[in-house]
Design an enzyme around this catalytic site. Sequence first.
Site, PDB file in Angstrom:
ATOM      1  N   HIS A   3       0.828  -1.202   0.000  1.00 14.88           N
ATOM      2  CA  HIS A   3       0.000   0.000   0.000  1.00 14.88           C
ATOM      3  C   HIS A   3       0.860   1.247   0.000  1.00 14.88           C
ATOM      4  O   HIS A   3       1.819   1.360   0.749  1.00 14.88           O
ATOM      5  CB  HIS A   3      -0.910   0.035   1.236  1.00 14.88           C
ATOM      6  CG  HIS A   3      -1.662   1.331   1.356  1.00 14.88           C
ATOM      7  ND1 HIS A   3      -1.179   2.405   2.076  1.00 14.88           N
ATOM      8  CD2 HIS A   3      -2.833   1.735   0.812  1.00 14.88           C
ATOM      9  CE1 HIS A   3      -2.037   3.412   1.979  1.00 14.88           C
ATOM     10  NE2 HIS A   3      -3.036   3.045   1.223  1.00 14.88           N
ATOM     11  N   HIS A 172     -13.171  -0.072   1.951  1.00 17.33           N
ATOM     12  CA  HIS A 172     -11.785  -0.298   1.512  1.00 17.33           C
ATOM     13  C   HIS A 172     -10.896  -0.764   2.647  1.00 17.33           C
ATOM     14  O   HIS A 172      -9.709  -1.008   2.448  1.00 17.33           O
ATOM     15  CB  HIS A 172     -11.208   0.963   0.860  1.00 17.33           C
ATOM     16  CG  HIS A 172     -10.524   1.919   1.800  1.00 17.33           C
ATOM     17  ND1 HIS A 172     -11.159   3.008   2.326  1.00 17.33           N
ATOM     18  CD2 HIS A 172      -9.270   1.944   2.296  1.00 17.33           C
ATOM     19  CE1 HIS A 172     -10.325   3.673   3.113  1.00 17.33           C
ATOM     20  NE2 HIS A 172      -9.165   3.050   3.122  1.00 17.33           N
TER      21      HIS A 172
END
Length: 249
Positions: A3, A172
């Site tokens: 990420h 998310h």
Amino acid sequence: MIHSGSRGCGHQVCSDYLRIMDKAYKENQIDLPDRQLACAPIDSTEAQNYLKAMFAAANYAWANRQMMTHWVRESFEEVLGKSAEDMNMGVVYDVAHNIAKKETHSYKGVESDLIVHRKGATRAFGPGREEVPEKYRKIGQPVLIPGTMGTSSYVLRGTEIAMEETFGSTAHGAGRVLSRTQAKKDFTPEKIEDYLDEKGIKIKATTRNVIAEEAPEAYKDVDTVVKISDAVGIARLVAKVTPLAVTKG
């Protein structure tokens, strides 16, 4: 799972355009149920400038993920003495959240071109959408819902229900229950390291503060979040993945 957001670039874009949009919606006499939905007509100067700035931030994040992926592959190759290709280290899917995208959806019974701005959400397009890579098109878009460094993360797939109910969206991630500042007050890096060590999870971070900021207890229960998404049908569970090691930059 790798990420990277857009870091300071995205934060600056958000800060600048919150002020601009707060002024723009009032000047355009847009009636909003909540001030946090501040916006501007898509053909306005404010909206077009925002989209360009957002694209720059999204490109920053995407490029950063590509470089991180490259370095992870290099590390595995160096330690294990095999090529990334031989170890099947291909990207399953790369997706952005907290981003606005032009999409076609059925709205009030009419197919319409819309700008869907997902905040705290990610796309979960159902089967058949041309935006989904051909490899996954028959089953729906891959959905990545990350947990914390001490919990599992999940892979799901988008559904037709999501297209009908949420403009092809689902959560998310687990979402924070404590701010980073509060997490640093409530948890010490040593305590978190001991907790992860008991679970057999290795951790390496650039600073001690980062470890405290990302304490697993600072987030909601990702298992519950995923179960709800699956139960209501806006994303179907595919796989549960458990961390072995965590790096924090």
